[in-house]
Design an enzyme around this catalytic site. Structure first.
Site, PDB file in Angstrom:
ATOM      1  N   GLN A   1      10.232  -4.719   4.158  1.00 26.14           N
ATOM      2  CA  GLN A   1      10.868  -3.486   4.609  1.00 26.14           C
ATOM      3  C   GLN A   1      10.790  -3.367   6.129  1.00 26.14           C
ATOM      4  OE1 GLN A   1       9.651  -0.592   1.788  1.00 26.14           O
ATOM      5  NE2 GLN A   1      10.515   1.104   2.925  1.00 26.14           N
TER       6      GLN A   1
ATOM      7  N   GLN B   1      -1.745  -6.353  -4.534  1.00 21.41           N
ATOM      8  CA  GLN B   1      -1.038  -6.337  -3.250  1.00 21.41           C
ATOM      9  C   GLN B   1      -0.537  -4.933  -2.905  1.00 21.41           C
ATOM     10  OE1 GLN B   1       2.859  -6.464  -2.698  1.00 21.41           O
ATOM     11  NE2 GLN B   1       3.069  -8.300  -1.436  1.00 21.41           N
TER      12      GLN B   1
ATOM     13  N   SER C   1       4.727  -8.639   2.388  1.00 22.06           N
ATOM     14  CA  SER C   1       4.763  -7.437   1.549  1.00 22.06           C
ATOM     15  C   SER C   1       5.826  -7.582   0.467  1.00 22.06           C
ATOM     16  CB  SER C   1       4.978  -6.205   2.439  1.00 22.06           C
ATOM     17  OG  SER C   1       4.895  -5.018   1.683  1.00 22.06           O
ATOM     18  N   LEU C   2       6.861  -6.736   0.496  1.00 20.22           N
ATOM     19  CA  LEU C   2       7.965  -6.836  -0.458  1.00 20.22           C
ATOM     20  C   LEU C   2       8.531  -8.262  -0.523  1.00 20.22           C
ATOM     21  CD1 LEU C   2      10.442  -5.690  -2.120  1.00 20.22           C
ATOM     22  CD2 LEU C   2      11.536  -5.484   0.117  1.00 20.22           C
TER      23      LEU C   2
END
Length: 312
Positions: free
Chosen positions: A11, A251, A91-92
């Site tokens: 993101q 996570q 992350s994502l």
């Protein structure tokens, strides 16, 4: 053959029109069609037209960034690009890496990341959580400053994204992050920049979201990845579906150990790290983490050709 890895952004790298340069590339078009079908909405139109405020909503950004990353990945393969030796995602982006590795289909991953986004957004009311980027301090100093700020304020503030040796992101309650910024500036941080995000991602405040995510993950059939995916939470590359599920669960409320992920890739013999998907954020981080590594970005036909030339 050059030993290289692909990494996928998370993101923050989204932009209206971010896939326009591909034109009517068949791999990109088919990926957008698949995403629209999986989510029951016109994903191509949202990416092409926005509006930006709509694209920037966490519940849209996460599935859209996953779609864009896979579109670029499939274009790379369609144009004869070689398979990398390893994958990772920030992350994502870890979900994008798992789709690229064949551990998860795009059809399965899109509803999963949309639920992840909704759960994260709902875990902490808008305006109650915050994140800030701390520049110019090493990671240990940031950890110590967060501990001091949490003790002084009674609020939650934690180091959550270890992006490069001199940039660490902190997250927690709004009051906790404000206190953290104050303490860390007093400890010598060059800057403490509040981030325009709607939730304190990767902090312990995301535990309720992680529980919802775990329930959803239990319903998804994961496969053994065809390419090693170095994860954020353990800096490991598990192959057992249950271990991958558990890492994705943790996570959500644990730190993104990006510096160590890049170092682990180098330890595997990787010399070139290619960011696949919109933006150049990770490519820049790679160079700051280790100047010996070659970082590059692949986000349109021109950069795809450059990367092919670089790896030849």
């Amino acid at each position: 053959m050059t030993s290289f890895a692909f990494v996928f952004p998370g993101q923050g790298s989204q932009a209206v029109g971010m896939l326009d340069a591909w034109g009517d590339h068949p791999a990109v078009r088919s990926t957008l069609e698949e995403a629209s079908q999986a989510l029951g909405e016109d994903v191509a139109r949202l990416i092409h037209e926005g509006p930006k405020a709509q694209l920037d909503l966490t519940t849209n950004t996460q599935p859209v960034m996953l779609t864009a990353g896979i579109a670029c990945w499939r274009a790379w393969l369609a144009e004869g690009g070689a398979q990398p030796q390893a994958l990772a995602g920030h992350s994502l982006g870890e979900y994008t890496a798992l789709v690229a590795a064949g551990a998860l289909t795009l059809d399965e991953a899109l509803p999963l990341v949309r639920l992840r986004a909704q759960a994260m957004q709902e875990a902490v009311p808008v305006g109650m959580g915050a994140m800030a980027a701390i520049l110019g301090l090493d990671a240990q100093a940031v950890r110590e400053g967060c501990t001091e700020a949490a003790a002084a304020s009674g609020e939650v503030v934690e180091a959550v994204n270890f992006n490069d040796p001199k940039q660490t992101v902190i997250a927690g309650s709004k009051a906790g992050v404000e206190k953290g910024c104050e303490v860390l500036k007093a400890r010598g941080a060059k800057r403490a920049l509040p981030l325009p995000v709607s939730a304190p991602f990767h902090s312990s405040l995301m535990k309720p979201a992680a529980e919802r995510l775990r329930e959803k993950l239990a319903t998804v059939a994961l496969q053994v990845p065809a390419i090693a995916v170095v994860n954020n939470i353990d800096v490991a590359a598990p192959v057992e579906p249950e271990a991958i599920r558990d890492a994705l669960y943790r996570q959500a409320f644990g730190p993104v150990r990006w510096v160590e992920v890049v170092q682990a890739m180098k330890a595997r013999g990787i010399t070139h790290v290619v960011e696949c998907g919109p933006g150049k954020v990770l490519a820049g981080m790679v160079k700051r983490i280790d100047a010996e590594l070659q970082g590059a970005a692949l986000f349109d036909p021109a950069t795809l050709a450059e990367v092919k030339g670089m790896l030849a």
